[in-house]
Every structure is written in C-alpha cells, then in structure tokens.
Design an enzyme around this catalytic site. Sequence first.
Site, PDB file in Angstrom:
ATOM      1  N   TYR A  44       0.814  -1.223   0.000  1.00 16.92           N
ATOM      2  CA  TYR A  44       0.000   0.000   0.000  1.00 16.92           C
ATOM      3  C   TYR A  44       0.853   1.282   0.000  1.00 16.92           C
ATOM      4  O   TYR A  44       0.778   2.088  -0.937  1.00 16.92           O
ATOM      5  CB  TYR A  44      -0.917  -0.056   1.230  1.00 16.92           C
TER       6      TYR A  44
ATOM      7  N   PHE B  58      10.124  -1.249   3.299  1.00 17.30           N
ATOM      8  CA  PHE B  58       8.722  -1.350   3.725  1.00 17.30           C
ATOM      9  C   PHE B  58       8.336  -2.786   4.101  1.00 17.30           C
ATOM     10  O   PHE B  58       7.335  -2.987   4.786  1.00 17.30           O
ATOM     11  CB  PHE B  58       7.783  -0.963   2.574  1.00 17.30           C
TER      12      PHE B  58
ATOM     13  N   SER C 156       6.792   3.144  13.037  1.00 21.63           N
ATOM     14  CA  SER C 156       5.379   3.422  13.314  1.00 21.63           C
ATOM     15  C   SER C 156       5.238   4.189  14.617  1.00 21.63           C
ATOM     16  O   SER C 156       6.053   4.026  15.541  1.00 21.63           O
ATOM     17  CB  SER C 156       4.650   2.077  13.433  1.00 21.63           C
ATOM     18  N   ALA C 157       4.172   4.965  14.710  1.00 19.82           N
ATOM     19  CA  ALA C 157       3.866   5.666  15.963  1.00 19.82           C
ATOM     20  C   ALA C 157       3.592   4.683  17.088  1.00 19.82           C
ATOM     21  O   ALA C 157       3.567   5.070  18.258  1.00 19.82           O
ATOM     22  CB  ALA C 157       2.649   6.567  15.755  1.00 19.82           C
ATOM     23  N   THR C 158       3.426   3.415  16.742  1.00 25.25           N
ATOM     24  CA  THR C 158       3.205   2.388  17.764  1.00 25.25           C
ATOM     25  C   THR C 158       4.387   2.316  18.733  1.00 25.25           C
ATOM     26  O   THR C 158       4.232   1.876  19.871  1.00 25.25           O
ATOM     27  CB  THR C 158       2.911   1.017  17.091  1.00 25.25           C
TER      28      THR C 158
ATOM     29  N   TYR D 190       4.027  -6.967  17.046  1.00 29.21           N
ATOM     30  CA  TYR D 190       4.285  -6.150  15.851  1.00 29.21           C
ATOM     31  C   TYR D 190       5.091  -4.914  16.235  1.00 29.21           C
ATOM     32  O   TYR D 190       6.132  -4.595  15.647  1.00 29.21           O
ATOM     33  CB  TYR D 190       2.962  -5.738  15.178  1.00 29.21           C
TER      34      TYR D 190
ATOM     35  N   LYS E 214       9.118  -3.362  15.352  1.00 28.17           N
ATOM     36  CA  LYS E 214       9.482  -2.001  14.894  1.00 28.17           C
ATOM     37  C   LYS E 214      10.529  -1.396  15.826  1.00 28.17           C
ATOM     38  O   LYS E 214      11.521  -0.822  15.378  1.00 28.17           O
ATOM     39  CB  LYS E 214       8.251  -1.102  14.827  1.00 28.17           C
TER      40      LYS E 214
END
Length: 337
Positions: A11, A80, A124-126, A148, A152
Amino acid sequence: MKILVTGGAGYIASHTNVELLNAGYEVVVIDNLINSDKESIRRVEKLTGKKITFYEADICNKEALEAVFEKETIDAVIHFAGLKAVGESCQIPLTYFDNNLCGTIYLLEMMKKYDVKTLVFSSSATVYGLPESVPITEDFPLSVSNPYGRTKLMIEDMLRDIYQADNGWDIAILRYFNPIGAHESGEIGEAPNGIPNNLLPYVAKVAAGELDYVRVFGDDYDTPDGTGVRDYIHVVDLALGHIKSLEKLKQHPGLVTYNLGTGVGYSVLDIIHNFEKACHKTIPYQIVERRPGDIDICYADAKKAKEELGWEATRSIDVMCEDAWRWQSKNPKGYAK
Ligand code: NAD
Ligand code: UD1
C-alpha cells in the site's frame, strides 16, 4: 539513482513508487506478495509511464536477496517489507519476529556486503506505546505492547546500534501515524485481505454496502466526543516524506528520526462523518466495547520534519476520504480481477 524498495507492491510503497519515478529515480522492487498483488506494480507503471524492475522474492531468502544486489547497482534502500497486523502478531508472534526481524537482518547484511549504506525505514507511531501527552515529539519515551510493535522498536534499536558502530551509514527512521486515502487517480490504494482491521478501509466497505455497519470501539474515552482520536495522514503526503528523506540523507548524512503525521487529531465519529460527505451516503454505526490495547488519543508533533526535511502534510481529511472512496468505488475487489 537506483532505489531498492522492499515490500514495493504494498500500500504505502506503491504510492511511494509513483513519487520516486516522477522524481526521476529508478525503482527496483522486491516483494513476496504475501499481502499484495503484482497488479499494483503494473498500475504504478501505467500511472507514471515508467518501468519498475520487479523481483518476486522473500527478503528472508538470502540467496534471492543477494541475487538482486548482485544484478542491480543499488544506491539506497527504502524498507517497507514486513507483516503489520497487530492482532495477528499477538497470535503468531514468532512468524512476526522471523519475517520482520530476520528479513531486516538479512537486508542489512546484504547492504553492508554490497556497500549500500543509505536506508529509509518504515517505523510506526506504535513505538510511543501509551504516550504521556500529545502532541508526540520524536524524543518521547519508547515502549510497545504487542509483537508487531516490538519488531518495529527492535529494528529501530538495531539501526541505532549499527550507526553507532559505523557512522558511514545514512539512515532515516520514519514513524508513520495513521496512513489513509489513495492516489487521486483511484488506480492504486489499500487492498486489505478479508475484513479490514483498520478504521478507514472498514468504513469504506460499509459505505460500499459490503459490511452492515461500523463498530465504533468505545465512546467513553477522554476525548471531545468520547471516541478514539488519531492522526490520519494522506498516503501521498506520506510517500512524499520518503523522497524528502532521501534528499536529506544525501545532503546531510547521518541517522535521523521523524514523525510523519499531520499534527491534527480526528475522532472515529469525525472520520465517519467526513466519509459520509465524500460518498454522499449515511454510514450506519454502533458503539461497541473498547478494542483491547487501544489508546484514547495519539497525534504527532510534526514540526521536526517540517523544519529539517522541508516536508509537511498538505492534504485535508476531506481529500483523504474522497480519494479513499474513489479507490473503493473503482476497485470494489481491490486489485483482484
Ligand atoms: P503492506 O502489507 O501493504 O506492504 C508490505 C509489503 O511487504 C507487502 O507487499 C508484502 O507482500 C511485503 N512483504 C512482507 N513480508 C515480506 C518479505 N518477507 N519479503 C518480501 N516482501 C514482504 O503494508 P503497508 O501498509 O504498505 O506498510 C508498509 C510498511 O509500513 C510496513 O513495514 C508497516 O509495518 C509500516 N507501517 C504501516 C502503517 C500502516 O498503517 N499502513 C503504519 C505504520 C507503519
Ligand atoms: C493501528 C495499529 C497500529 C498501526 C496503525 C496504523 C492496533 C492496535 N494498532 O492503529 O500499530 O501503526 O494501525 O495502521 O491495531 N476503530 C473503530 N472501529 C473499527 C476500527 C477502528 O472504532 O472497526 C477505531 C480504533 O479504536 C481507533 C481508530 O478507530 O480509535 C483507528 O483504528 P485503526 O485504524 O485500527 O488504527 P490504530 O488502532 O490507531
């Protein structure tokens, strides 16, 4: 300049490929298509009138990865490739560690071997876990609550260690907030397998009549309307952030970390109502239980990227919803024929 884009059929990568090709970069993609379709590559080629060199291969397959580095003279990598479903990562954590961590280690080994030391990484903001306050700046404490997110944060830590050991590397760690929307052509967009987990694709499928109603996960959060607030960013703005990061690494080498968000938060109900405007339909919804692990509010302080990269998101929430709806309407089955 030739860029290797791992996970390049996915994506965010497909939108980034459009911007890379339009900016004059050559694009080489490696993707095992575990969560994507080769049709996205064809559509990007159609949109730009330029060719992509595509390798259908797994980055965990060292030989296949090496064959790409052997054949192509790569200048930089945008990484990615990875599995990204939070819920699934709690059920099959080892698969996530194997794919995301091992794949990255093999990639970094190959980059070192072939002396390709420029990397842009999809974080990621995670990695901010449960932030103490908003807006979130890049120096907030890092923590994670699911496998997950752990992949990261571990990859970020690996990259910081690698840079510490050898500052000949040039690395941009990009922490994405919530990417939504699609290319304005409606030719490429997000095509999740099965029933979507994320809000926007779910809302789009309700608008299309494929799902009955949106389940709003909780209305008792400490937010203006009680529903969760997030920093939704148009995927094309996000894609442009990668081009700016490559330029930055070329001019000012080093290791840099940026939030890629808009700095504005919207609630679940804001999203539903904005999508209603875009599709000219009423979107039915019901308030249900909170989703375990969700936080109330998360949005970026996006100043650092603006000051240092000269990048900022410009597309409004209206445009995000309109573009998402155009993609959904033109491609009700995603890339499937
Ligand atoms: P996506 O699933 O559409 O793209 C990932 C691509 O990687 C897919 O095409 C998949 O087939 C490929 N892939 C996965 N494992 C691979 C492997 N071992 N070898 C080769 N290819 C492999 O996801 P996306 O939303 O475009 O996300 C891209 C990256 O950005 C991911 O790393 C993701 O974790 C990160 N990210 C995404 C979001 C988001 O909301 N979409 C938010 C923050 C970070
Ligand atoms: C999720 C991931 C996060 C990832 C991000 C971007 C989780 C727990 N987190 O974040 O790691 O970086 O996607 O892709 O999955 N909502 C509903 N109904 C739905 C779906 C969502 O009300 O059917 C709400 C959620 O409670 C949340 C908001 O919508 O408040 C956004 O949810 P979602 O799109 O899943 O993204 P995040 O949870 O922010």
